[in-house]
Scaffold this motif. Structure first.
Motif, mmCIF file in Angstrom:
data_model
loop_
_atom_site.group_PDB
_atom_site.id
_atom_site.type_symbol
_atom_site.label_atom_id
_atom_site.label_comp_id
_atom_site.label_asym_id
_atom_site.label_seq_id
_atom_site.Cartn_x
_atom_site.Cartn_y
_atom_site.Cartn_z
ATOM 1 N N GLU A 146 6.023 -3.300 -0.869
ATOM 2 C CA GLU A 146 5.929 -2.198 0.079
ATOM 3 C C GLU A 146 4.980 -1.129 -0.443
ATOM 4 O O GLU A 146 4.946 -0.842 -1.640
ATOM 5 N N ILE A 147 4.220 -0.537 0.495
ATOM 6 C CA ILE A 147 3.283 0.527 0.153
ATOM 7 C C ILE A 147 3.486 1.653 1.156
ATOM 8 O O ILE A 147 3.528 1.411 2.367
ATOM 9 N N SER A 148 3.581 2.895 0.656
ATOM 10 C CA SER A 148 3.711 4.031 1.564
ATOM 11 C C SER A 148 2.996 5.263 1.019
ATOM 12 O O SER A 148 2.824 5.405 -0.194
ATOM 13 N N ASN A 149 2.557 6.121 1.938
ATOM 14 C CA ASN A 149 1.954 7.416 1.596
ATOM 15 C C ASN A 149 0.852 7.284 0.543
ATOM 16 O O ASN A 149 0.806 8.050 -0.418
ATOM 17 N N SER A 150 -0.031 6.318 0.740
ATOM 18 C CA SER A 150 -1.070 6.044 -0.248
ATOM 19 C C SER A 150 -2.420 5.877 0.443
ATOM 20 O O SER A 150 -2.485 5.681 1.652
ATOM 21 N N TYR A 151 -3.508 5.941 -0.347
ATOM 22 C CA TYR A 151 -4.832 5.792 0.253
ATOM 23 C C TYR A 151 -5.852 5.246 -0.740
ATOM 24 O O TYR A 151 -5.646 5.282 -1.951
ATOM 25 N N ALA A 152 -6.958 4.747 -0.165
ATOM 26 C CA ALA A 152 -8.094 4.259 -0.954
ATOM 27 C C ALA A 152 -9.365 4.748 -0.280
ATOM 28 O O ALA A 152 -9.457 4.757 0.950
ATOM 29 N N THR A 153 -10.357 5.169 -1.078
ATOM 30 C CA THR A 153 -11.587 5.713 -0.496
ATOM 31 C C THR A 153 -12.862 4.997 -0.921
ATOM 32 O O THR A 153 -13.928 5.328 -0.431
ATOM 33 N N GLY A 154 -12.788 4.029 -1.802
ATOM 34 C CA GLY A 154 -13.989 3.380 -2.297
ATOM 35 C C GLY A 154 -14.465 2.235 -1.426
ATOM 36 O O GLY A 154 -13.719 1.679 -0.626
ATOM 37 N N ALA A 155 -15.741 1.901 -1.576
ATOM 38 C CA ALA A 155 -16.314 0.732 -0.895
ATOM 39 C C ALA A 155 -15.706 -0.533 -1.499
ATOM 40 O O ALA A 155 -15.408 -0.584 -2.694
ATOM 41 N N VAL A 156 -15.513 -1.560 -0.658
ATOM 42 C CA VAL A 156 -14.882 -2.800 -1.098
ATOM 43 C C VAL A 156 -15.753 -3.982 -0.699
ATOM 44 O O VAL A 156 -16.215 -4.066 0.443
ATOM 45 N N SER A 157 -15.985 -4.907 -1.630
ATOM 46 C CA SER A 157 -16.743 -6.110 -1.295
ATOM 47 C C SER A 157 -16.145 -7.316 -2.002
ATOM 48 O O SER A 157 -15.632 -7.220 -3.116
ATOM 49 N N GLY A 158 -16.200 -8.445 -1.305
ATOM 50 C CA GLY A 158 -15.666 -9.682 -1.854
ATOM 51 C C GLY A 158 -16.043 -10.850 -0.977
ATOM 52 O O GLY A 158 -16.903 -10.725 -0.099
ATOM 53 N N ASP A 159 -15.391 -11.988 -1.180
ATOM 54 C CA ASP A 159 -15.712 -13.195 -0.445
ATOM 55 C C ASP A 159 -14.835 -13.302 0.806
ATOM 56 O O ASP A 159 -15.269 -13.004 1.907
ATOM 57 N N ASN A 160 -13.593 -13.694 0.657
ATOM 58 C CA ASN A 160 -12.657 -13.833 1.773
ATOM 59 C C ASN A 160 -11.450 -12.927 1.569
ATOM 60 O O ASN A 160 -11.098 -12.597 0.445
ATOM 61 N N TYR A 161 -10.778 -12.576 2.670
ATOM 62 C CA TYR A 161 -9.602 -11.709 2.634
ATOM 63 C C TYR A 161 -9.936 -10.397 1.932
ATOM 64 O O TYR A 161 -9.414 -10.086 0.863
ATOM 65 N N VAL A 162 -10.810 -9.652 2.565
ATOM 66 C CA VAL A 162 -11.301 -8.388 2.016
ATOM 67 C C VAL A 162 -10.893 -7.262 2.958
ATOM 68 O O VAL A 162 -11.085 -7.362 4.171
ATOM 69 N N GLY A 163 -10.311 -6.190 2.404
ATOM 70 C CA GLY A 163 -9.898 -5.069 3.240
ATOM 71 C C GLY A 163 -10.106 -3.739 2.554
ATOM 72 O O GLY A 163 -10.062 -3.655 1.327
ATOM 73 N N GLY A 164 -10.310 -2.703 3.334
ATOM 74 C CA GLY A 164 -10.496 -1.375 2.771
ATOM 75 C C GLY A 164 -9.282 -0.876 2.025
ATOM 76 O O GLY A 164 -9.391 -0.144 1.048
ATOM 77 N N PHE A 165 -8.083 -1.290 2.484
ATOM 78 C CA PHE A 165 -6.843 -0.858 1.838
ATOM 79 C C PHE A 165 -6.198 -1.998 1.050
ATOM 80 O O PHE A 165 -5.935 -1.868 -0.128
ATOM 81 N N VAL A 166 -5.924 -3.122 1.726
ATOM 82 C CA VAL A 166 -5.339 -4.311 1.097
ATOM 83 C C VAL A 166 -6.137 -5.526 1.535
ATOM 84 O O VAL A 166 -6.482 -5.658 2.711
ATOM 85 N N GLY A 167 -6.420 -6.428 0.595
ATOM 86 C CA GLY A 167 -7.165 -7.630 0.946
ATOM 87 C C GLY A 167 -6.355 -8.568 1.813
ATOM 88 O O GLY A 167 -6.817 -9.065 2.836
ATOM 89 N N SER A 168 -5.102 -8.822 1.435
ATOM 90 C CA SER A 168 -4.217 -9.681 2.210
ATOM 91 C C SER A 168 -2.780 -9.378 1.827
ATOM 92 O O SER A 168 -2.515 -8.801 0.774
ATOM 93 N N THR A 169 -1.870 -9.774 2.707
ATOM 94 C CA THR A 169 -0.450 -9.548 2.452
ATOM 95 C C THR A 169 0.326 -10.849 2.575
ATOM 96 O O THR A 169 -0.125 -11.804 3.190
ATOM 97 N N GLY A 170 1.521 -10.840 2.003
ATOM 98 C CA GLY A 170 2.426 -11.970 2.156
ATOM 99 C C GLY A 170 2.954 -12.026 3.570
ATOM 100 O O GLY A 170 2.768 -11.097 4.364
#
Length: 190
Positions: A146-170
């Protein structure tokens, strides 16, 4: 090196000049009868960054609470998966913590945590995150927790399953509930 099983109150002090993670493994008590705390600490990487899966630790296990721990500096480990600014893997609880710096890894790469099975609250990551494989996110690469009340501001790069906050979830009703959180960085990947 090895496994740390104690409680560490940093007293608001800073440890600087790190070239590798402060701990390899932080192992709490999964039963919950004794909670291990790592708290009130700032860690600064050396000018060249930390080589390893995170500035605080490579792995953090259940029964561990990380509170008010802040890391500053880059983390580089492109030969490994589960790489994060604070820790590579966590099944513990992280709160009121932050990572400032770029993170480069293979897969399961996040600005704060590479792979999370635990809980993250009131925390942030503000550096660029780059993965050369799958599951790359601004805060967490792959999340089962679980994630709450959090943030990310950096640029994100990758191959597959890439996200600004989380790449992928269960998957499933109890996996990776995300609330009151956001990301603002550019994303490159699929």
């Amino acid at each position: 090196t090895g496994t740390f099983t104690g409680t560490f109150d940093g007293g608001g002090f800073t440890i600087s000049g790190l070239t590798k993670p402060l701990f390899e493994v932080i192992d709490g008590d999964d039963s919950g009868s004794v909670v291990k705390h790592i708290s009130d600490l700032t860690l600064e990487a050396a000018a060249g960054g930390v080589t390893g899966s995170g500035i605080l630790a490579i792995e953090v296990y259940g029964g561990t609470v990380i509170d008010n721990v802040h890391v500053i500096g880059d983390v580089i480990d492109i030969t490994d998966t589960e790489v994060g600014g604070l820790v590579g893997y966590s099944s513990g609880t992280i709160s009121n913590s932050s990572a400032i710096g770029d993170v480069d890894g293979a897969g399961n790469v996040g600005g704060l945590v590479g792979y999370s099975d635990g809980t993250i609250t009131d925390s942030s990551a503000t550096g660029a995150v780059t993965g050369i494989e799958d599951y790359v996110g601004g805060l967490v690469g792959y999340s089962n927790g679980e994630i709450s009340n959090s943030y990310a501001t950096g640029a994100v790069s990758g191959d597959n399953y890439v996200g600004g906050f989380v790449g992928s979830t269960g998957v499933g009703p109890n996996n990776s509930l995300i609330t009151n959180s956001y990301a603002t960085g550019d994303v490159i990947g699929s």
